[in-house]
Design an enzyme around this catalytic site. Structure first.
Site, PDB file in Angstrom:
ATOM      1  N   GLU B 200     119.857  46.770  11.504  1.00  0.00           N
ATOM      2  CA  GLU B 200     118.681  47.185  12.275  1.00  0.00           C
ATOM      3  C   GLU B 200     118.126  48.490  11.722  1.00  0.00           C
ATOM      4  O   GLU B 200     118.815  49.225  11.012  1.00  0.00           O
ATOM      5  CB  GLU B 200     119.078  47.422  13.745  1.00  0.00           C
ATOM      6  CG  GLU B 200     119.806  46.285  14.403  1.00  0.00           C
ATOM      7  CD  GLU B 200     118.867  45.148  14.810  1.00  0.00           C
ATOM      8  OE1 GLU B 200     117.679  45.419  15.037  1.00  0.00           O
ATOM      9  OE2 GLU B 200     119.323  43.993  14.840  1.00  0.00           O
ATOM     10  N   ASP B 211     128.962  47.288  18.531  1.00  0.00           N
ATOM     11  CA  ASP B 211     128.858  45.826  18.488  1.00  0.00           C
ATOM     12  C   ASP B 211     130.258  45.201  18.390  1.00  0.00           C
ATOM     13  O   ASP B 211     130.614  44.318  19.166  1.00  0.00           O
ATOM     14  CB  ASP B 211     128.006  45.435  17.271  1.00  0.00           C
ATOM     15  CG  ASP B 211     128.013  43.951  17.000  1.00  0.00           C
ATOM     16  OD1 ASP B 211     127.169  43.239  17.573  1.00  0.00           O
ATOM     17  OD2 ASP B 211     128.868  43.490  16.209  1.00  0.00           O
ATOM     18  N   LYS B 215     132.805  42.765  21.071  1.00  0.00           N
ATOM     19  CA  LYS B 215     133.482  41.529  20.666  1.00  0.00           C
ATOM     20  C   LYS B 215     134.999  41.641  20.840  1.00  0.00           C
ATOM     21  O   LYS B 215     135.660  40.695  21.271  1.00  0.00           O
ATOM     22  CB  LYS B 215     133.129  41.212  19.216  1.00  0.00           C
ATOM     23  CG  LYS B 215     131.638  40.904  19.016  1.00  0.00           C
ATOM     24  CD  LYS B 215     131.281  40.877  17.539  1.00  0.00           C
ATOM     25  CE  LYS B 215     129.809  40.562  17.304  1.00  0.00           C
ATOM     26  NZ  LYS B 215     129.413  40.784  15.890  1.00  0.00           N
TER      27      LYS B 215
END
Lengths: 436, 436
Positions: B200, B211, B215
């Site tokens: 990004e 991120d 997870k």
């Protein structure tokens, strides 16, 4: 209409205990009992154990974890006529197991099995029987032991179009070839493997590829949606691989593994179990010891790799108990249409050809001629120093050709006077291999 | 009683079409539409697509595979009030998505989502809501894209006691670190990654570990049966890694990866997302490019490795469509009790410490002194030639110590006059790492 659909996507709640019978209390069966005892999963109760000469088992050390309430029996009818909900079959072989499991399914009992031969040869049939009696038939432990290849493919790759499978599906062969990679010779390593319990007294099922073939057929059903006749899948023994082949493989930045591969090409599936040269950069070269590995290549998801312990009591027990939980909680598996497909073995691949010759002028020219006759191009010629002229091993690699094409040339080459051994022909596994 | 039990282990039959709505028609959403169009799965029908500024999407090239019968809308109520059976959420973020999905579940619609932040923070809550309305909530695409880690663990490792997870869960970081391994510097590679669409404009969620942390928390719930507060899991950025670190890592037979790890120790889970040194012999070093990898270590099954494409439209769509098939066929997932557990970060590991100093006598002695004060032993000292004395990078590795112990020494060392940069401290991932 809307109500009906809603019902379809609803889950069932679990509210009572599922009674479990074990058929077979050997290495895997006793491991299953140990795993169940260690984890005390809610909703599961081991109630029966069947084994031939059951007293010997019941009084063994391994039986100490088994609850006192368990019924031990050597009469299969004690299981089939019981109120057991799930039969866990860990005995192997087709007979008499197939008949027993058919009776169990017909009696409304679900079946969890680790029996690869049974599932490879009779799986489709048994699955139909299970469906018609509205019970489960699951066999996650039949391929790659504790590596969740089957559940991962069923529940996680159903959305892809898997076109190709490559796997290291036999831990015994992987152990042998790994040790040979380190310099040992076949006979020594096989003897070690037998002593360690990795290989049977008659190692043929492992080293000649029949064990891996059954597993490949099961995976083809699940991932390629293709029902194959196991007997139609070509196998090649690893017993003709010699230490020198690992040396030449290394020069080609490869190692040697027993590879099971299948790829769909319209209505045909190309399948083969054979020792192959595997590039060191490929995931297939990663597996060490008795590890198993499966690479599934999908149109949308690309390559997915599963690896881990493919054999042994406890890893296999993990697969069995995981299946048992899924059955006990009534988790179905995704069903997609499976078709019978013809088996062929036309892989377009570079090939590794190893000859042992009584060296004289003209040999290379004869070999090259035989290859040229079938239209195969030579890619490289390797000859390591230090071997006597009268017993000279050397290697020819070819550019991509069909294995059947190379086989024709090899038949001609094998007849040359100078050949001291049957020449060895191995596929070289490259990522882009495709049948023509 | 027996009848009741039999009912539990019976499967439902599928006999009607399941209507599906997509929320979000970006990269993944349009890939899902493409996969559905390509495979025409029996029993699945795409009926609605929701997107903001929906006209732009409806007239895009990607929309060409979408059946003409599909209703395109930018009003979420069109979905929530429809007769859709399954809502597939591919928008991401907590708001407003969480509210919408709560409404969908409450309305008796099952939910398939790829939303890792939502599932990490609100998954337990949403799962309860789904259960109370007797519908499915599945999120196989939330971790590792097309790699079936979640279904594999749920259906294939439920029988094990998984004690430890290590993963490469962020493809962007893996791409960056792989490129740096080849000699490129961080800024260049990040810019390339941004241009390629891997990173990004604000890369923080990826490179700073948030991120991957989400997870890791999802995987901990599934494999360690532990509900973690994501905010309590320590993260460390990869942006302080320099090319020189890869050179030193190589001398130690290691490379550097962003590793997400968690291990259970009674009622505590030790968890961390950070760049770490990974032995070249470890599966963690295998993952290339944007690949993801997860290693689950179980008490009975040992290490199981999953790897493949962790990101991208089509691999993620495979996970979404596989989940959709499972929901449509009413395949539940194995449910095992999950507990809230405290998060800590006490890993006992060797550590890699890199300093950049204005060289003068006594530096090594000061560093060694600070380490000795906390009881940490030095294992090696590495100094590559060719660097100027006034800006000298060198490395100290320690024997196994707790990361918090090393951190204390690092605070003292950072204050030394000669330090030109903040020292870097990385764990070295070794197989036997255990919290004390």
């Amino acid at each position: 209409m809307a109500t009906k659909k809603k019902q379809i996507v609803k889950k069932k709640q679990i509210d009572s205990t599922v009674k479990v019978a074990l058929l077979g209390f050997g290495t895997v069966g006793s491991s299953v009992a140990r795993v169940l005892a260690a984890s005390k999963f809610p909703g599961l109760e081991l109630t029966h154990i069947f084994n031939r000469s059951v007293e010997r088992k019941r009084t063994s050390d391994a039986a100490k974890v088994v609850p006192a309430s368990v019924v031990w029996t050597e009469d299969i009818d004690d299981i089939l006529n019981s109120n057991v909900d799930v039969v866990v079959e860990l005995m192997g072989g087709l007979n008499p197991v197939e008949g027993w499991l058919r009776k169990a399914l017909t009696a409304g009992k679900s079946v969890v099995t680790a029996n690869k031969q049974l599932i490879a040869y009779r799986g489709a049939n048994l699955a139909k029987l299970a469906a018609s009696h509205n019970v489960h038939l699951v066999y996650g432990a039949a391929v790659a032991g504790g590596v969740p290849v089957i559940p991962g493919m069923l529940q996680g790759l159903g959305g892809d179009q898997v076109t190709r499978l490559s796997g290291i599906l036999n831990g015994t062969c992987n152990y042998i070839l790994n040790r040979m990679e380190g310099g040992a010779d076949y006979a020594t390593v096989l003897a070690d493997a037998q002593q360690l319990g990795y290989a049977e007294a008659d190692p043929s099922a492992d080293v000649d590829g029949f064990d891996a073939r059954a597993k490949l057929c099961i995976l083809s059903r699940i991932a390629l949606h293709s029902e194959l006749d196991p007997d139609a899948v070509m196998t090649q023994t690893i017993s003709t691989i010699e230490a020198i082949d690992f040396m030449y493989a290394k020069e080609l930045n490869c190692t040697i593994r027993q590879v099971s591969r299948a790829q769909r090409d319209g209505s045909v599936v190309h399948a083969r179990v054979a020792p192959m040269l595997v590039p060191l950069s490929s995931p297939m070269a990663w597996s060490h010891g008795t590890q198993n590995m499966v690479v599934a290549s999908g149109r949308f998801g690309g390559d997915v790799v599963f690896s881990g312990h493919g054999a042994g009591g406890e890893p296999t027990a993990v697969a069995v108990v995981s299946d048992l939980l899924a059955v006990a909680q009534n988790c179905g598996t995704v069903q997609l249409p499976v078709r019978k497909r013809q088996v062929a073995g036309e892989f377009l691949a570079p090939h590794y050809l190893r000859f042992v010759v009584d060296d004289r002028p003209g040999i290379v020219s004869s070999i090259a001629g035989a290859l040229a006759t079938v239209g195969a191009n030579i890619d490289s010629l390797l000859q390591r120093p230090g071997h006597p002229k009268h017993r000279l091993p050397f290697v020819v690699t070819t550019e991509r050709s069909l294995t059947t094409t190379i086989d024709k040339a090899m038949k001609a080459i094998a007849k040359l006077d100078c050949m001291l051994e049957r020449p060895l022909c191995l596929q070289i596994l490259v990522p882009e291999d495709k049948p023509e």
